[in-house]
Scaffold this active site. Structure first.
Site, PDB file in Angstrom:
ATOM      1  N   ARG A 179       0.823  -1.212   0.000  1.00  0.00           N
ATOM      2  CA  ARG A 179       0.000   0.000   0.000  1.00  0.00           C
ATOM      3  C   ARG A 179       0.858   1.264   0.000  1.00  0.00           C
ATOM      4  O   ARG A 179       2.018   1.258   0.392  1.00  0.00           O
ATOM      5  CB  ARG A 179      -0.941   0.018   1.201  1.00  0.00           C
ATOM      6  CG  ARG A 179      -0.263   0.179   2.563  1.00  0.00           C
ATOM      7  CD  ARG A 179      -0.265   1.614   3.046  1.00  0.00           C
ATOM      8  NE  ARG A 179       0.529   1.762   4.260  1.00  0.00           N
ATOM      9  CZ  ARG A 179       1.805   2.082   4.285  1.00  0.00           C
ATOM     10  NH1 ARG A 179       2.460   2.261   3.165  1.00  0.00           N
ATOM     11  NH2 ARG A 179       2.457   2.206   5.427  1.00  0.00           N
TER      12      ARG A 179
ATOM     13  N   GLY B 240       8.499   1.003   3.515  1.00  0.00           N
ATOM     14  CA  GLY B 240       7.309   1.696   3.994  1.00  0.00           C
ATOM     15  C   GLY B 240       6.094   1.440   3.134  1.00  0.00           C
ATOM     16  O   GLY B 240       5.103   2.159   3.228  1.00  0.00           O
TER      17      GLY B 240
ATOM     18  N   GLY C  60      11.362  -2.979   3.769  1.00  0.00           N
ATOM     19  CA  GLY C  60      11.806  -1.793   4.489  1.00  0.00           C
ATOM     20  C   GLY C  60      11.502  -0.483   3.790  1.00  0.00           C
ATOM     21  O   GLY C  60      12.026   0.555   4.172  1.00  0.00           O
TER      22      GLY C  60
ATOM     23  N   GLU D 197      -0.995   9.978   8.588  1.00  0.00           N
ATOM     24  CA  GLU D 197       0.142   9.166   9.005  1.00  0.00           C
ATOM     25  C   GLU D 197       0.330   9.184  10.512  1.00  0.00           C
ATOM     26  O   GLU D 197       0.220  10.243  11.147  1.00  0.00           O
ATOM     27  CB  GLU D 197       1.417   9.681   8.338  1.00  0.00           C
ATOM     28  CG  GLU D 197       2.409   8.606   8.010  1.00  0.00           C
ATOM     29  CD  GLU D 197       1.910   7.707   6.877  1.00  0.00           C
ATOM     30  OE1 GLU D 197       1.497   6.556   7.173  1.00  0.00           O
ATOM     31  OE2 GLU D 197       1.912   8.148   5.713  1.00  0.00           O
TER      32      GLU D 197
ATOM     33  N   ASP E 275      -3.289   5.954  12.949  1.00  0.00           N
ATOM     34  CA  ASP E 275      -4.159   4.765  12.987  1.00  0.00           C
ATOM     35  C   ASP E 275      -4.161   4.123  14.359  1.00  0.00           C
ATOM     36  O   ASP E 275      -5.191   3.621  14.823  1.00  0.00           O
ATOM     37  CB  ASP E 275      -3.790   3.754  11.907  1.00  0.00           C
ATOM     38  CG  ASP E 275      -2.343   3.285  11.933  1.00  0.00           C
ATOM     39  OD1 ASP E 275      -1.489   3.980  12.519  1.00  0.00           O
ATOM     40  OD2 ASP E 275      -2.066   2.216  11.343  1.00  0.00           O
TER      41      ASP E 275
ATOM     42  N   ASP F  47      -2.280  -0.759   7.530  1.00  0.00           N
ATOM     43  CA  ASP F  47      -1.623  -1.541   6.476  1.00  0.00           C
ATOM     44  C   ASP F  47      -2.381  -2.819   6.162  1.00  0.00           C
ATOM     45  O   ASP F  47      -2.626  -3.159   4.996  1.00  0.00           O
ATOM     46  CB  ASP F  47      -0.195  -1.874   6.890  1.00  0.00           C
ATOM     47  CG  ASP F  47       0.670  -0.637   7.060  1.00  0.00           C
ATOM     48  OD1 ASP F  47       0.189   0.473   6.761  1.00  0.00           O
ATOM     49  OD2 ASP F  47       1.817  -0.779   7.504  1.00  0.00           O
TER      50      ASP F  47
ATOM     51  N   SER G 240       5.308  -4.417   3.151  1.00  0.00           N
ATOM     52  CA  SER G 240       5.616  -5.786   2.757  1.00  0.00           C
ATOM     53  C   SER G 240       5.133  -6.781   3.797  1.00  0.00           C
ATOM     54  O   SER G 240       4.649  -7.872   3.449  1.00  0.00           O
ATOM     55  CB  SER G 240       7.122  -5.946   2.533  1.00  0.00           C
ATOM     56  OG  SER G 240       7.857  -5.608   3.690  1.00  0.00           O
TER      57      SER G 240
END
Length: 418
Positions: free
Chosen positions: A31, A139, A137, A37, A40, A201, A142
């Site tokens: 995503r 962001g 790594g 940011e 959440d 995520d 993954s």
């Protein structure tokens, strides 16, 4: 779905498990977060989209007796593609983290399913091959992509007679499975991988919609689709090539500071979470916070407002306003939440310095401390802007590549028989 990742996973299964046939597949995307940011985990508003990078899983699954389950894994992304087998413990409390560390994301999801399976006298056995292309790594989530792909695969192991065990009460209440899947995966990462991540995520990886961002309310676990007009704008994502981990350290400190802000502001004002907090609430509670926690609270409250304002600007087609909110978000994340880094700041500045028309705004995306910058551009300007970003970043960093790509909003997790 990335057919190349599915083909990689199928090819690896044939190599790693000769004589066996994979019976099912699943896929879940990574995503990009447009805005919203580090809010959440305090119940705020986020606005991500699923992207065309993700994780494919193929293999076999069966329901077995407790204590007899196992998970056998082969990963196309591992330095060694030799299969690894891990027992599924009958006692969740007895789980010890395994090596390699990425296997804990898979095992954590499986163990979350056991909470529902064990009362029925069941466990899971899985044989899986995994292939993904979300840069580690970066962001771009993954880990959530892997978790959600595994969860979607596990769901296929349940016959009709056991589906009620999947998500207790979901069918009876009419609740959608996808948000509940996201909660299961978040809990797995929190508990078994010791990462204090929020829900965003896993949620967007599970619930993403083609051509739409999702405005996710992280308190109520609900979402509203927000159409992305692909005829007018596009998103460019560029990787700083600074990798990060959210398993501890500074990310965990931000979560704790957010919790401290919640404790200082919400009970005194009768608020359920910081999503409802205003500047007036903040100033009223200022005396109960140290300077750092106050700065974190300023970011959280303003970021929630920016996210909602961005949704309205997108609906109105006011992309200049969207870009302004994005750039203000980056400034807040850098100065107040302190999760940016020199390379992210450089990438953002390079994006905004594009000499021609077409760039509306740019900001870091994801947990920070490295990772990517997302830039909103006018449709048709993608190639020129990407060329500018790539060349300037390489020159200013002495040869570091940022590998920009244009992103569209994609569907979330899916799966089925092969």
């Amino acid at each position: 779905m990335s057919s190349s990742q599915l083909e990689r996973a199928k090819s690896l299964f044939a190599t790693a498990f000769p004589g066996s046939s994979a019976t099912a597949y699943s896929y879940a995307p990574g995503r990009v977060n447009l805005i919203g940011e580090h809010v959440d985990y305090s119940g705020g508003y986020v606005l991500p989209l699923a992207i065309g990078f993700g994780t494919a899983v193929v293999g076999t699954a069966s329901l077995v007796a407790p204590g007899s389950g196992s998970v056998t894994l082969a990963s196309a992304n591992s330095s060694s593609q030799e299969p690894l087998t891990f027992p599924v413990p009958a006692d969740l409390a007895g789980f010890e983290p395994v090596s390699p560390s990425w296997a804990n994301y898979v095992l954590g999801v499986v163990l979350e399913f056991l909470r529902d399976l064990q009362p029925a006298g069941l466990s899971l056995s899985l044989t899986l091959s995994i292939a993904g292309n979300v840069p580690l790594g970066s962001g771009l989530s993954s880990s959530a992509s892997l978790e959600v792909a595994v969860a979607r695969f596990c769901e296929g192991a349940f016959g009709e007679e056991h589906k009620a065990l999947l998500y207790s009460g979901a069918a009876a209440s009419g609740s959608a499975v996808e948000p509940l899947r996201a909660l299961r995966c978040q809990k797995a990462e929190n508990e078994f991988c010791h990462s204090p991540c929020g829900i965003m995520d896993q949620y967007i990886s599970s619930c993403g919609l083609d051509h739409n961002l999702l405005l996710i309310d992280c308190e109520s676990n609900t979402f509203t689709p927000v159409p992305m007009n692909g005829e007018e704008v596009a998103l460019i994502v560029a990787n700083s090539s600074v990798t990060h981990s959210i398993g501890g350290g500074e990310f965990a400190k931000r979560v704790e500071q957010s919790n401290q802000a919640t404790e200082a502001i919400c009970p005194e004002n009768g608020l359920a979470c910081l999503k409802y907090a205003t500047e007036e609430h903040l100033e009223k509670a200022k005396g109960g916070m140290d300077e750092v926690v106050y700065k974190r609270a300023v970011h959280i409250i303003s970021e929630n407002s920016r996210t909602l304002a961005t949704v309205e600007a997108l609906k109105a087609g006011d992309y200049a306003a969207v870009g302004k909110h994005m750039s203000e978000s980056h400034k807040s994340l850098n100065e107040l939440y302190e999760v940016s880094c020199p390379e992210l700041n450089l990438l953002q500045q390079i994006s905004l310095a594009y000499p021609g028309p077409g760039v509306y705004g740019a900001r870091m995306t994801g947990g920070g401390f490295g990772g990517c910058v997302v830039t909103l551009v006018k449709k048709g300007a993608e190639d020129a802007v990407m060329g500018h970003i790539e060349k300037a970043y390489r020159e200013k960093t002495g040869g570091v590549e940022c590998k920009p790509f244009a992103s569209v909003a994609c569907d979330g997790a899916r799966g089925g028989p092969l």
